[in-house]
Design an enzyme around this catalytic site. Structure first.
Site, PDB file in Angstrom:
ATOM      1  N   GLY A  49       0.806  -1.216   0.000  1.00  0.00           N
ATOM      2  CA  GLY A  49       0.000   0.000   0.000  1.00  0.00           C
ATOM      3  C   GLY A  49       0.838   1.265   0.000  1.00  0.00           C
ATOM      4  O   GLY A  49       0.299   2.362   0.032  1.00  0.00           O
ATOM      5  N   CYS A  50       2.153   1.105  -0.037  1.00  0.00           N
ATOM      6  CA  CYS A  50       3.052   2.256  -0.079  1.00  0.00           C
ATOM      7  C   CYS A  50       3.584   2.419  -1.499  1.00  0.00           C
ATOM      8  O   CYS A  50       3.856   1.426  -2.176  1.00  0.00           O
ATOM      9  CB  CYS A  50       4.226   2.061   0.881  1.00  0.00           C
ATOM     10  SG  CYS A  50       3.737   1.909   2.603  1.00  0.00           S
ATOM     11  N   ALA A  51       3.728   3.647  -1.945  1.00  0.00           N
ATOM     12  CA  ALA A  51       4.271   3.901  -3.275  1.00  0.00           C
ATOM     13  C   ALA A  51       5.747   3.498  -3.329  1.00  0.00           C
ATOM     14  O   ALA A  51       6.237   3.053  -4.356  1.00  0.00           O
ATOM     15  CB  ALA A  51       4.109   5.370  -3.636  1.00  0.00           C
ATOM     16  N   SER A  52       6.442   3.642  -2.215  1.00  0.00           N
ATOM     17  CA  SER A  52       7.851   3.280  -2.114  1.00  0.00           C
ATOM     18  C   SER A  52       7.969   1.872  -1.550  1.00  0.00           C
ATOM     19  O   SER A  52       7.000   1.302  -1.069  1.00  0.00           O
ATOM     20  CB  SER A  52       8.579   4.238  -1.171  1.00  0.00           C
ATOM     21  OG  SER A  52       8.329   5.565  -1.519  1.00  0.00           O
TER      22      SER A  52
END
Length: 139
Positions: A49-52
């Site tokens: 769920g994190c872009a990174s």
């Protein structure tokens, strides 16, 4: 309810008028945050769920509601490493029961992060908070 380490970050942010200065401070917190050993940068610790790329390795000492919560973490993005450091200051050393009572959105709002993070970063912070809360709840 916030830890003394988090209150220190809040006080520093109060002295930094400009968001650019606050942003730089978050990055500095990330640079100073101990890195997570590569052996723990595995799917079991990856936060979805994190872009990174984000990994959080929980460490719970003891059992039940009195168990002490801590974690290590890292990211491939410096601002996210800084956000991990902020979350560490917010949660580290609390009991498992106390972690569940922290109103993370309200505490982070005290830093003004809500208005300045992209939607993707905000989703990533929520995903990290969810992982932290679930880990503490299962302790």
């Amino acid at each position: 309810m916030a830890t003394p380490a988090f209150e220190e970050i809040v006080e520093t942010f109060e002295f930094l008028d400009d968001w650019e200065d606050r942003y730089r401070h978050v990055i500095e917190l990330g640079k100073a945050f101990p890195d997570l050993d590569a052996a723990f940068q595995v799917p079991a610790f990856k936060v979805e769920g994190c872009a990174s790329q984000v990994w959080l390795r929980p460490m719970v000492e003891g059992q039940g509601p009195g168990a002490r919560f801590d974690f290590q973490g890292t990211s491939d993005a410096m601002i996210v490493r800084g956000l991990i450091a902020v979350l560490h200051a917010l949660y580290s050393g609390l009991t498992a029961a106390e972690v569940g009572h922290v109103d993370a959105p309200a505490e982070l709002a005290r830093l003004g992060l809500n208005e300045h993070l992209s939607a993707q970063r905000s989703n990533g912070v929520r995903a990290m908070v969810d992982r932290i809360r679930k880990t503490a709840a299962s302790a």
